[in-house]
Design an enzyme around this catalytic site. Structure first.
Site: not given
Ligand code: AMP
Length: 401
Positions: A7, A95, A183, A244, A387
């Site tokens: 990633n 990813r 996600h 966020r 993940e």
């Protein structure tokens, strides 16, 4: 079969080497502050096999290529090494955050895939390093099959009426402005796990999946497929998050620009990095927020209530979208660990068939578990997300044909 999951972020590289025989992690690492004066590499090895489970080193890491070479050195080197040679890595899973409308399944990397990913970069410029990571890995591991798994994949089943924004149609046609959602790997993984836990085929399972970590998103899952999600063109939309803002009135941007004399870039940074929980109470860690509100901090209390309120809002919305659901599923850092958030988000939903069992909710146990009351028509589950494992499984499935 050993699979390396990579990633590659803007200034970091996360990696995990998994043994797919028993789904165990051989080693996982993170290389941070790439390009800065002093970078950091930390690698943890499977404690069952290597007693020294964590090693950290600080050194200058020039760029992503240097970071990737460092990762290789640490995985096979004498000092921290966990495998004999690179030949012990059978496949690599990357990813990739933005797959645009091009990718709805994982892909074996070739020149075409690389060009398609490049074409999607304008949609997520901050994630351009995803591609850098793939290109370097192709050089470093020329004989190892490599697969891309996209964060947006799972959301490609969202119908047009839900993914379109009510703005001039030409903006979709020219710039591909639409909801993509993120996600996806996590929502897909917990959907599979939840279906197994409920004893139902995934294709007949309706869920509301709630990923609450530093980034937060929800998905409405109909018959195992995504019907809607809270994130949008970018991961800024939807729920309130660590830093966020989530959904706000879009006119606020022009209002701030006018009254605070701020440029659009600065406003964008503020909404991404200085808003959410942090913007309301000065910290984005839910554990600190609970400690502060226990000490009477009114802003921390407000941030907590706003956060849970927005989760509840989307549970209601997605219940309306789906009609009937089997379960509400909590996952990720806050979703898996925070009983207060789960309790407040589900409070008052009993008339809709969602009743939490306070005792089960506060019990700290590992693994997938049910926390709804025995007589709750809709189950409430905690499903730890993974993940990396999902990326590794998708990689293995594609490589093995
Ligand atoms: P993630 O992005 O999934 O790693 O989640 C990170 C977030 O999870 C952190 O910002 C914390 O606020 C939250 N978190 C982690 N552990 C706990 C815990 N035990 N209780 C509440 N929140 C937690």
């Amino acid at each position: 079969m050993n699979i390396l999951v990579i990633n590659c972020g803007s200034s970091s590289l996360k990696y995990q080497l998994l043994n797919m025989k028993d789904d165990t992690v051989i080693a996982s690492g993170v290389i941070e502050r790439i390009g800065e004066e002093l970078g950091i590499i930390t690698q943890r090895s499977n404690p069952a096999k290597w007693p020294d489970t964590k090693s950290t080193e600080k050194l200058f890491i020039r760029n992503h290529e240097a970071a990737m070479r460092l990762m290789v050195e640490k995985l096979v080197g004498e000092e921290w090494g966990v495998i004999e040679s690179l030949k012990d890595i059978d496949a690599i899973g990357h990813r990739v955050v933005q797959g645009g409308e091009t990718f709805s399944t994982p892909e074996l990397v070739d020149e075409n895939v690389i060009e398609e990913i490049r074409a999607n970069i304008p949609l997520a410029p901050l994630h351009a390093p995803n591609l850098t990571g793939i290109e370097i890995a192709m050089e470093l591991f020329p004989h190892t099959p490599q697969v891309t798994v996209f964060d947006t994949e799972f959301h490609q089943t969202i119908p047009k009426k839900a993914f379109m924004y009510p703005i001039p149609l030409n903006l979709y046609k020219e710039l591909k402005i639409r909801k993509y959602g993120f996600h996806g790997t996590s929502h897909k993984y917990v959907t599979k796990r939840a279906a197994t836990h409920l004893g139902k085929p995934m294709g007949k399972t309706n869920l509301i999946t709630i990923h609450l970590g530093n980034g937060c998103s929800m998905a409405a899952v109909k018959n195992g497929q995504c019907a809607d999600t809270t994130m949008g063109l970018t991961p800024l939309a939807g729920l309130m998050m660590g830093t966020r803002c989530g959904d706000v009135d879009p006119a606020i941007l022009a209002f701030i620009a006018k009254h605070k004399k701020m440029g659009i870039e600065d406003i964008d940074t503020m909404l991404n990095k200085k808003s959410g929980l942090y913007g309301i109470c000065g910290t984005n860690d839910m554990r600190d927020i609970h400690a502060a509100r226990e000490n009477g901090d009114a802003n921390a209390q407000l941030a907590f209530e706003m956060f849970a309120y927005r989760v509840k809002l989307f549970i209601g919305a997605y219940l309306a979208v789906l009609g009937t659901i089997d379960a509400v599923v909590f996952t990720a850092g806050i979703g898996e660990n925070d009983a207060h958030v789960r309790a407040l988000a589900c409070k008052g939903l009993e008339p809709l068939g969602i009743t939490i069992d306070q005792e089960k909710n506060t019990l700290r146990e590992p693994g997938t578990r049910t926390i709804s009351a025995d007589d709750s028509p809709i189950s409430i589950l905690i499903v730890p997300t993974n993940e990396e494992l999902e990326i590794a499984k998708e990689t293995m499935a594609l490589v093995n044909g």
